[in-house]
Design a protein around this motif. Structure first.
Motif, PDB file in Angstrom:
ATOM      1  N   GLN A 173       0.828  -1.208   0.000  1.00 13.47           N
ATOM      2  CA  GLN A 173       0.000   0.000   0.000  1.00 13.47           C
ATOM      3  C   GLN A 173       0.863   1.259   0.000  1.00 13.47           C
ATOM      4  O   GLN A 173       1.923   1.275   0.615  1.00 13.47           O
ATOM      5  CB  GLN A 173      -0.895   0.012   1.246  1.00 13.47           C
ATOM      6  N   PRO A 174       0.431   2.315  -0.675  1.00 12.20           N
ATOM      7  CA  PRO A 174      -0.728   2.365  -1.561  1.00 12.20           C
ATOM      8  C   PRO A 174      -0.375   2.402  -3.037  1.00 12.20           C
ATOM      9  O   PRO A 174      -1.250   2.604  -3.865  1.00 12.20           O
ATOM     10  CB  PRO A 174      -1.377   3.697  -1.148  1.00 12.20           C
ATOM     11  N   PHE A 175       0.923   2.202  -3.375  1.00  7.22           N
ATOM     12  CA  PHE A 175       1.352   2.479  -4.748  1.00  7.22           C
ATOM     13  C   PHE A 175       1.968   1.312  -5.511  1.00  7.22           C
ATOM     14  O   PHE A 175       2.240   1.443  -6.707  1.00  7.22           O
ATOM     15  CB  PHE A 175       2.379   3.630  -4.741  1.00  7.22           C
ATOM     16  N   ILE A 176       2.235   0.175  -4.852  1.00  4.00           N
ATOM     17  CA  ILE A 176       2.989  -0.893  -5.511  1.00  4.00           C
ATOM     18  C   ILE A 176       2.077  -2.088  -5.752  1.00  4.00           C
ATOM     19  O   ILE A 176       1.482  -2.619  -4.817  1.00  4.00           O
ATOM     20  CB  ILE A 176       4.209  -1.298  -4.662  1.00  4.00           C
ATOM     21  N   PRO A 177       1.972  -2.566  -6.999  1.00  4.43           N
ATOM     22  CA  PRO A 177       1.034  -3.650  -7.308  1.00  4.43           C
ATOM     23  C   PRO A 177       1.587  -5.023  -6.976  1.00  4.43           C
ATOM     24  O   PRO A 177       2.811  -5.220  -6.883  1.00  4.43           O
ATOM     25  CB  PRO A 177       0.855  -3.516  -8.826  1.00  4.43           C
ATOM     26  N   GLY A 178       0.700  -5.981  -6.824  1.00  6.69           N
ATOM     27  CA  GLY A 178       1.105  -7.377  -6.705  1.00  6.69           C
ATOM     28  C   GLY A 178       1.440  -7.956  -8.067  1.00  6.69           C
ATOM     29  O   GLY A 178       1.033  -7.425  -9.105  1.00  6.69           O
ATOM     30  N   LEU A 179       2.180  -9.047  -8.059  1.00  9.46           N
ATOM     31  CA  LEU A 179       2.609  -9.689  -9.307  1.00  9.46           C
ATOM     32  C   LEU A 179       1.970 -11.053  -9.526  1.00  9.46           C
ATOM     33  O   LEU A 179       2.211 -11.671 -10.560  1.00  9.46           O
ATOM     34  CB  LEU A 179       4.136  -9.848  -9.305  1.00  9.46           C
ATOM     35  N   LEU A 180       1.158 -11.510  -8.587  1.00  6.90           N
ATOM     36  CA  LEU A 180       0.556 -12.837  -8.702  1.00  6.90           C
ATOM     37  C   LEU A 180      -0.886 -12.716  -9.209  1.00  6.90           C
ATOM     38  O   LEU A 180      -1.503 -11.658  -9.124  1.00  6.90           O
ATOM     39  CB  LEU A 180       0.573 -13.547  -7.351  1.00  6.90           C
ATOM     40  N   GLY A 181      -1.397 -13.842  -9.738  1.00  8.92           N
ATOM     41  CA  GLY A 181      -2.767 -13.848 -10.238  1.00  8.92           C
ATOM     42  C   GLY A 181      -2.920 -13.201 -11.597  1.00  8.92           C
ATOM     43  O   GLY A 181      -4.034 -12.898 -12.025  1.00  8.92           O
ATOM     44  N   LEU A 182      -1.811 -12.974 -12.315  1.00  7.50           N
ATOM     45  CA  LEU A 182      -1.828 -12.384 -13.646  1.00  7.50           C
ATOM     46  C   LEU A 182      -1.428 -13.432 -14.670  1.00  7.50           C
ATOM     47  O   LEU A 182      -0.742 -14.406 -14.356  1.00  7.50           O
ATOM     48  CB  LEU A 182      -0.859 -11.200 -13.706  1.00  7.50           C
ATOM     49  N   SER A 183      -1.826 -13.215 -15.912  1.00  8.43           N
ATOM     50  CA  SER A 183      -1.472 -14.181 -16.954  1.00  8.43           C
ATOM     51  C   SER A 183      -0.020 -13.978 -17.390  1.00  8.43           C
ATOM     52  O   SER A 183       0.534 -12.872 -17.292  1.00  8.43           O
ATOM     53  CB  SER A 183      -2.395 -14.034 -18.163  1.00  8.43           C
ATOM     54  N   ARG A 184       0.560 -15.048 -17.891  1.00  7.53           N
ATOM     55  CA  ARG A 184       1.939 -14.946 -18.366  1.00  7.53           C
ATOM     56  C   ARG A 184       2.031 -14.015 -19.571  1.00  7.53           C
ATOM     57  O   ARG A 184       3.001 -13.251 -19.706  1.00  7.53           O
ATOM     58  CB  ARG A 184       2.476 -16.339 -18.728  1.00  7.53           C
ATOM     59  N   ASP A 185       1.035 -14.049 -20.452  1.00 10.84           N
ATOM     60  CA  ASP A 185       1.044 -13.153 -21.607  1.00 10.84           C
ATOM     61  C   ASP A 185       1.069 -11.694 -21.168  1.00 10.84           C
ATOM     62  O   ASP A 185       1.790 -10.868 -21.736  1.00 10.84           O
ATOM     63  CB  ASP A 185      -0.179 -13.399 -22.493  1.00 10.84           C
ATOM     64  N   TYR A 186       0.272 -11.377 -20.156  1.00 16.96           N
ATOM     65  CA  TYR A 186       0.226  -9.988 -19.687  1.00 16.96           C
ATOM     66  C   TYR A 186       1.569  -9.584 -19.077  1.00 16.96           C
ATOM     67  O   TYR A 186       2.097  -8.505 -19.371  1.00 16.96           O
ATOM     68  CB  TYR A 186      -0.894  -9.807 -18.665  1.00 16.96           C
ATOM     69  N   LEU A 187       2.131 -10.425 -18.216  1.00 12.96           N
ATOM     70  CA  LEU A 187       3.416 -10.101 -17.595  1.00 12.96           C
ATOM     71  C   LEU A 187       4.512  -9.949 -18.637  1.00 12.96           C
ATOM     72  O   LEU A 187       5.318  -9.004 -18.581  1.00 12.96           O
ATOM     73  CB  LEU A 187       3.793 -11.195 -16.591  1.00 12.96           C
TER      74      LEU A 187
END
Length: 261
Positions: A173-187
């Motif tokens: 919080q409040p500015f840094i995103p998580g990296l899990l739960g995303l597709s490999r194509d998107y990453l």
């Protein structure tokens, strides 16, 4: 500055255009992985037309119902992301630091205050995550990815992902995103966009600097490992950084980048 009534009219016009252009393929993708129950369908039909849920229907056409897109698709989940991060990304699309014409068109007439409202709405949604959708990868590739994510590569001045994105990789919080739960194509696409200058952030752009140091094999290894991991604790972002960030990021105020006292 345009009044709220005019902004709302422009939003509705933009939302209609976006829905016509995007809704059919997006809803088809969502339906393939997330069947809608009768209660959910009834709730959707009975939605208050002046609620944020109604105003953000153009967002959920691509990002999934309630913004909880699954890893099987391309578009990222936005439900539960830190509100500061979501706000900065909305501004980045509106101001051209991120390139996606549909998003730019949708946001071009919206005020900062309204972008804050949208960000806060999605950030407040606390919803379960879908199971991971691991892509084919060798054991050696995933091991290399885990090493880069958890330890980095000091010889090439590549910090570990966990140093900024949190020990659980669910963001901070409040500015840094998580990296899990995303597709490999998107990453893969986002790291590639930083490498080619198609994605930018407020200066100094720390992710651009890091992405430039990654090889194609590094990117493939990192995203292979990340997409195989389950999302802990509903993906809730950490309250604060555990230690100072390894380099300055313009999107994170210096007062919040130093970790716990």
């Amino acid at each position: 500055m345009p009044g709220r009534a005019l902004l709302w009219q422009r939003w509705r016009a933009s939302a209609l255009l976006a829905a016509l252009a995007l809704a059919l393929p997006a809803f088809a993708q969502t339906a393939a992985h997330e069947p809608e129950s009768l209660p959910a369908a009834q709730a959707r039909q009975e939605i208050d037309p002046d609620s944020m849920a109604a105003r953000t229907l153009a967002c959920t056409a691509c990002h999934g119902r309630e913004g909880r897109a699954t890893p099987q698709g391309y578009y990222p989940r936005i439900a539960g992301k830190p509100d500061g991060y979501l706000y900065h990304q909305l501004r980045n699309f509106r101001e051209g630091r991120r390139s996606y014409p549909q998003m730019t068109h949708l946001l071009q007439f919206m005020s900062d205050d309204y972008l804050h409202e949208i960000a806060q709405y999605f950030a407040a949604l606390d919803l379960p995550h879908a199971p991971p959708a691991p892509a084919p990868a060798s054991a050696a590739q995933r091991a290399r990815g885990q090493l880069l994510v958890q330890q980095g590569d000091a010889a090439r001045d590549i910090p570990a992902c966990v140093q900024c994105h949190g020990d659980q990789l669910t963001g901070v919080q409040p500015f840094i995103p998580g990296l899990l739960g995303l597709s490999r194509d998107y990453l893969n696409a986002q790291l590639g966009a930083w490498q080619t200058g198609q994605r930018q952030a407020l200066a100094p752009d720390c992710m651009e600097r890091i992405a430039q140091r990654l090889s194609g094999a590094d990117v493939a290894a990192i995203t292979a490992w990340l997409t195989a991991q389950p999302v802990p604790d509903h993906g809730r972002p950490a309250a604060r950084l555990a230690a100072p960030m390894p380099l300055r990021c313009g999107a994170v105020p210096e007062a919040l980048a130093g970790g716990q006292p």
